[in-house]
Design a protein around this motif. Structure first.
Motif, PDB file in Angstrom:
ATOM      1  N   ARG A  95       0.796  -1.430  -0.020  1.00 26.90           N
ATOM      2  CA  ARG A  95       0.020   0.045  -0.101  1.00 26.90           C
ATOM      3  C   ARG A  95       0.918   1.169  -0.076  1.00 26.90           C
ATOM      4  O   ARG A  95       0.675   2.073   0.911  1.00 26.90           O
ATOM      5  N   ARG A  96       1.451   1.389  -1.117  1.00 27.44           N
ATOM      6  CA  ARG A  96       2.658   2.691  -1.092  1.00 27.44           C
ATOM      7  C   ARG A  96       2.652   2.971  -2.681  1.00 27.44           C
ATOM      8  O   ARG A  96       3.082   2.313  -3.485  1.00 27.44           O
ATOM      9  N   ALA A 124      -7.970   6.938   3.254  1.00 26.31           N
ATOM     10  CA  ALA A 124      -8.769   6.415   3.872  1.00 26.31           C
ATOM     11  C   ALA A 124      -9.550   5.101   3.704  1.00 26.31           C
ATOM     12  O   ALA A 124      -9.679   4.481   4.870  1.00 26.31           O
ATOM     13  N   LEU A 125      -9.210   4.484   2.615  1.00 25.01           N
ATOM     14  CA  LEU A 125      -9.975   3.275   2.385  1.00 25.01           C
ATOM     15  C   LEU A 125      -8.809   2.052   2.747  1.00 25.01           C
ATOM     16  O   LEU A 125      -9.219   1.052   2.845  1.00 25.01           O
ATOM     17  N   ALA A 126      -7.654   2.406   2.557  1.00 29.52           N
ATOM     18  CA  ALA A 126      -6.649   1.242   2.753  1.00 29.52           C
ATOM     19  C   ALA A 126      -5.459   1.771   3.596  1.00 29.52           C
ATOM     20  O   ALA A 126      -4.512   1.093   3.881  1.00 29.52           O
ATOM     21  N   GLY A 127      -5.320   2.970   4.158  1.00 23.93           N
ATOM     22  CA  GLY A 127      -4.292   3.428   4.980  1.00 23.93           C
ATOM     23  C   GLY A 127      -3.152   3.593   4.062  1.00 23.93           C
ATOM     24  O   GLY A 127      -2.037   3.156   4.613  1.00 23.93           O
ATOM     25  N   ALA A 128      -3.208   3.717   2.958  1.00 29.92           N
ATOM     26  CA  ALA A 128      -2.007   3.664   1.863  1.00 29.92           C
ATOM     27  C   ALA A 128      -1.116   4.786   2.213  1.00 29.92           C
ATOM     28  O   ALA A 128      -1.590   5.824   2.729  1.00 29.92           O
ATOM     29  N   GLU A 129       0.216   4.565   2.030  1.00 28.92           N
ATOM     30  CA  GLU A 129       1.090   5.754   1.698  1.00 28.92           C
ATOM     31  C   GLU A 129       1.298   6.171   0.448  1.00 28.92           C
ATOM     32  O   GLU A 129       1.596   5.505  -0.367  1.00 28.92           O
ATOM     33  N   LEU A 145      -5.919  -3.442  -6.378  1.00 27.58           N
ATOM     34  CA  LEU A 145      -4.616  -3.531  -6.119  1.00 27.58           C
ATOM     35  C   LEU A 145      -4.115  -3.937  -4.727  1.00 27.58           C
ATOM     36  O   LEU A 145      -3.209  -4.437  -4.410  1.00 27.58           O
ATOM     37  N   PHE A 146      -5.128  -3.808  -3.691  1.00 24.79           N
ATOM     38  CA  PHE A 146      -4.828  -4.037  -2.444  1.00 24.79           C
ATOM     39  C   PHE A 146      -5.461  -5.104  -1.708  1.00 24.79           C
ATOM     40  O   PHE A 146      -5.210  -5.556  -0.584  1.00 24.79           O
ATOM     41  N   GLY A 147      -6.591  -5.606  -2.250  1.00 20.25           N
ATOM     42  CA  GLY A 147      -7.399  -6.906  -2.006  1.00 20.25           C
ATOM     43  C   GLY A 147      -8.242  -6.389  -0.678  1.00 20.25           C
ATOM     44  O   GLY A 147      -8.692  -7.179   0.165  1.00 20.25           O
ATOM     45  N   VAL A 184      -3.072  23.790  13.497  1.00 27.11           N
ATOM     46  CA  VAL A 184      -3.809  22.866  12.759  1.00 27.11           C
ATOM     47  C   VAL A 184      -2.547  22.279  11.724  1.00 27.11           C
ATOM     48  O   VAL A 184      -1.718  22.849  11.210  1.00 27.11           O
ATOM     49  N   TYR A 185      -2.787  20.975  11.635  1.00 23.32           N
ATOM     50  CA  TYR A 185      -1.831  20.101  11.037  1.00 23.32           C
ATOM     51  C   TYR A 185      -2.485  19.352   9.868  1.00 23.32           C
ATOM     52  O   TYR A 185      -3.724  19.004   9.925  1.00 23.32           O
ATOM     53  N   LYS A 186      -1.849  19.279   8.857  1.00 28.03           N
ATOM     54  CA  LYS A 186      -2.025  18.428   7.729  1.00 28.03           C
ATOM     55  C   LYS A 186      -1.646  16.963   7.874  1.00 28.03           C
ATOM     56  O   LYS A 186      -0.622  16.591   8.300  1.00 28.03           O
ATOM     57  N   VAL A 187      -2.566  16.064   7.376  1.00 26.73           N
ATOM     58  CA  VAL A 187      -2.053  14.497   7.369  1.00 26.73           C
ATOM     59  C   VAL A 187      -1.872  13.977   5.844  1.00 26.73           C
ATOM     60  O   VAL A 187      -2.907  14.177   4.963  1.00 26.73           O
ATOM     61  N   ASN A 188      -0.617  13.574   5.444  1.00 24.79           N
ATOM     62  CA  ASN A 188      -0.271  13.225   4.104  1.00 24.79           C
ATOM     63  C   ASN A 188       0.046  11.723   4.313  1.00 24.79           C
ATOM     64  O   ASN A 188       1.245  11.522   4.561  1.00 24.79           O
ATOM     65  N   GLY A 189      -0.567  11.005   3.946  1.00 28.41           N
ATOM     66  CA  GLY A 189      -0.075   9.565   4.005  1.00 28.41           C
ATOM     67  C   GLY A 189      -0.058   9.386   5.475  1.00 28.41           C
ATOM     68  O   GLY A 189      -0.709   9.498   6.307  1.00 28.41           O
TER      69      GLY A 189
END
Length: 523
Positions: free
Chosen positions: A23-24, A55-60, A138-140, A231-236
């Motif tokens: 998941r990258r 959101a769906l896969a916790g992907a990086e 791709l990730f099952g 305020v912080y952003k989440v990127n991966g």
């Protein structure tokens, strides 16, 4: 009249069983293959796809910049095994959205995906739906059945529309909500593991909430100290600084929530603020490049509650006389100018609305509550305890003083704000909740000393709570948490502020305090 084209997803070179790649992923800028000027819409598609995969896969996910180097070279330099590239082309009177996945190392195609949109406004929601197909192949990860919506969905989290009115659809550039993944069978959490942390934040952060406050389709984290908002952003798996604002020393922040209170598809920040002995809570909205106050002097301690039916709403409790907060707990709605009462929450709590959560399903109007001694209780509507844990939860250090000095006391009483309870799984007879837990020294409880803290999943068995999974214990104190993206699911991230101070001494509002925001992944 042009009707919405049904989503058509094709896997041109995928095997029958999902390959389950790591998941990258790297995502290149989308190309526009039409003479029409739709670049404004197309330019947001990589960010939308990124937020959906996270959101769906916790992907990086890494968003690649446009430049001289080819996307494959950039992805290889970043050490990412998959590259997604997309195009938007004219298809009759509508548009074709094509996404290809390439194995960076071998150059082989990992998958090809297609969706159709009748109008430019439908391109964004169609790509949002197509993201589920990409995740599955791709990730099952099996996601919810995807059906093309009749109109664009409101941007994440869009959970608090104004009462009695339908939330208006967002502009074409707004992203649809990142739906929580729905497994093929019943899911309940089995692990929660730390994946990263932010840089040092020079403040003692006590509360945290999350939502899309700037309207870019990706979630932000909003954390508060005693008078600062970070305020912080989440990127991966990364937490990156975005904005900061603060009030004068006369203010003391007690809580923060993030919600789309006016139904415009973009979330506002709601801060419970104590100025002297007056409740002067306020609402901030991101405009331009700053957070502007859109409502002031709201006389409620404001919290976010699920109503027992899966809907999340704002609720509040007024200032008290003997207790700092007392009286009826009411739901709140936006009337165009401020937050006003919108019916009663069916529960009575005498020692403050903080630490309150509804019981999933609400079949018996039950509520969960962390009491002033930090035990977890189940309450009936009258506030009567029907169950109480022996264990302590919450690990509260955030305090405020209330009352005046009398002959029977020395100074005003201290009141500690207890932690959150988040329902994460409610199928069957064993609903599961996420809490934070801290082991404290009961002999020095008023000094707030702690040995360790952690996140823990508790399942209600009908006779008590059973621990299902927990994070590793950490030596520093975790002060709060929020599920990133709003709803739990496999791969979902949880953000938690952690104060880096010695747990062998009592906590205080120290100017030299340092906090990091830790990210955990639940599976």
């Amino acid at each position: 009249m042009v009707c919405l084209l049904a989503l058509a997803s094709l896997c041109l070179s995928l095997p029958a069983v999902a390959a389950e790649y790591p998941r990258r992923v790297a995502i290149a800028p989308f190309a526009t293959l039409t003479k029409e000027d739709i670049q404004h819409t197309v330019s947001v598609l990589p960010r939308l796809l990124s937020s959906r995969l996270m959101a769906l896969a916790g992907a990086e996910v890494a968003l690649l910049p446009s430049g001289e180097k080819q996307p494959v070279e950039q992805a290889k330099a970043a050490g990412l095994p998959l590259l997604l590239q997309g195009t938007v082309a004219k298809l009759g009177k509508g548009y074709s959205i094509d996404v290809t996945a390439t194995e960076v190392g071998s150059g082989k195609m990992a998958g090809a995906f297609f969706a159709a949109a009748a109008t430019e406004d439908e391109i964004i929601p169609q790509l949002g739906i197509l993201s589920g197909e990409i995740v599955e192949k791709l990730f099952g990860i099996k996601t919810a059945v995807r059906v093309a919506p009749a109109a664009p969905a409101p941007a994440y989290p869009a959970a608090f529309p104004a009462a009695g009115t339908a939330a208006p659809p967002p502009a074409a550039s707004a992203a649809p909500p990142p739906a929580a993944p729905v497994p093929s069978g019943p899911w309940e959490p089995r692990s929660i593991v730390k994946v990263s942390s932010s840089d040092k934040i020079p403040d003692e952060l006590f509360r945290i909430a999350g939502g899309d406050v700037d309207g870019d389709g990706s979630p932000e984290l909003v954390a508060i100290g005693s008078r600062r908002i970070w305020v912080y952003k989440v990127n991966g798996d990364k937490v990156m600084p975005f904005k900061k604002t603060e009030k004068s020393n006369s203010h003391q922040f007690l809580n923060v929530e993030v919600a789309d209170i006016d139904g415009d598809g973009r979330s506002e920040i709601v801060v419970t603020d104590l100025v002297g002995d007056r409740l002067q809570s306020f609402v901030l909205k991101y405009k331009g490049d700053v957070f502007d106050p859109v409502a002031l002097d709201i006389p409620y301690y404001v919290v976010s509650l699920e109503d027992g039916k899966g809907n999340r709403r704002l609720a509040g409790q007024s200032r008290g006389v003997v207790e700092p907060f007392s009286g009826k707990v009411v739901y709140l709605k936006w009337d165009g100018k401020t937050l006003i009462p919108d019916g009663n929450v069916p529960v009575s709590v005498a020692s403050g609305v903080f630490g309150l959560a509804s019981f999933p399903g609400n079949a018996e109007n039950r509520f969960l509550y962390i009491d002033a001694d930090e035990h977890l209780r189940i309450l009936d509507p009258k506030g009567k305890t029907v169950y109480k844990t022996k264990e302590y939860y919450s690990g509260a250090i955030h305090l405020f003083t209330w009352g005046t000095e009398t002959r029977s006391n020395v100074g005003a009483d201290k009141h500690y704000i207890r932690g959150r309870i988040s329902p994460v799984y409610s199928e069957g007879k064993s609903p599961v909740f996420l809490l934070r837990q801290a082991k404290g020294n009961t002999l020095l409880k008023d000094l707030r000393t702690f040995d360790w803290s952690r996140l823990v999943f508790l399942a209600w068995t009908g006779e008590g709570f059973s621990e299902r999974a927990a994070s590793e214990k950490i030596d520093n104190l975790m002060t709060d948490f929020v599920i990133v993206g709003g709803k739990p699911g496999p791969g979902r991230l949880v953000a938690a502020p952690v104060v880096e101070s010695s747990l062998s001494t009592s906590y205080s509002y120290a100017s030299e305090a340092v906090t990091r925001i830790h990210l955990y992944r639940m599976d």
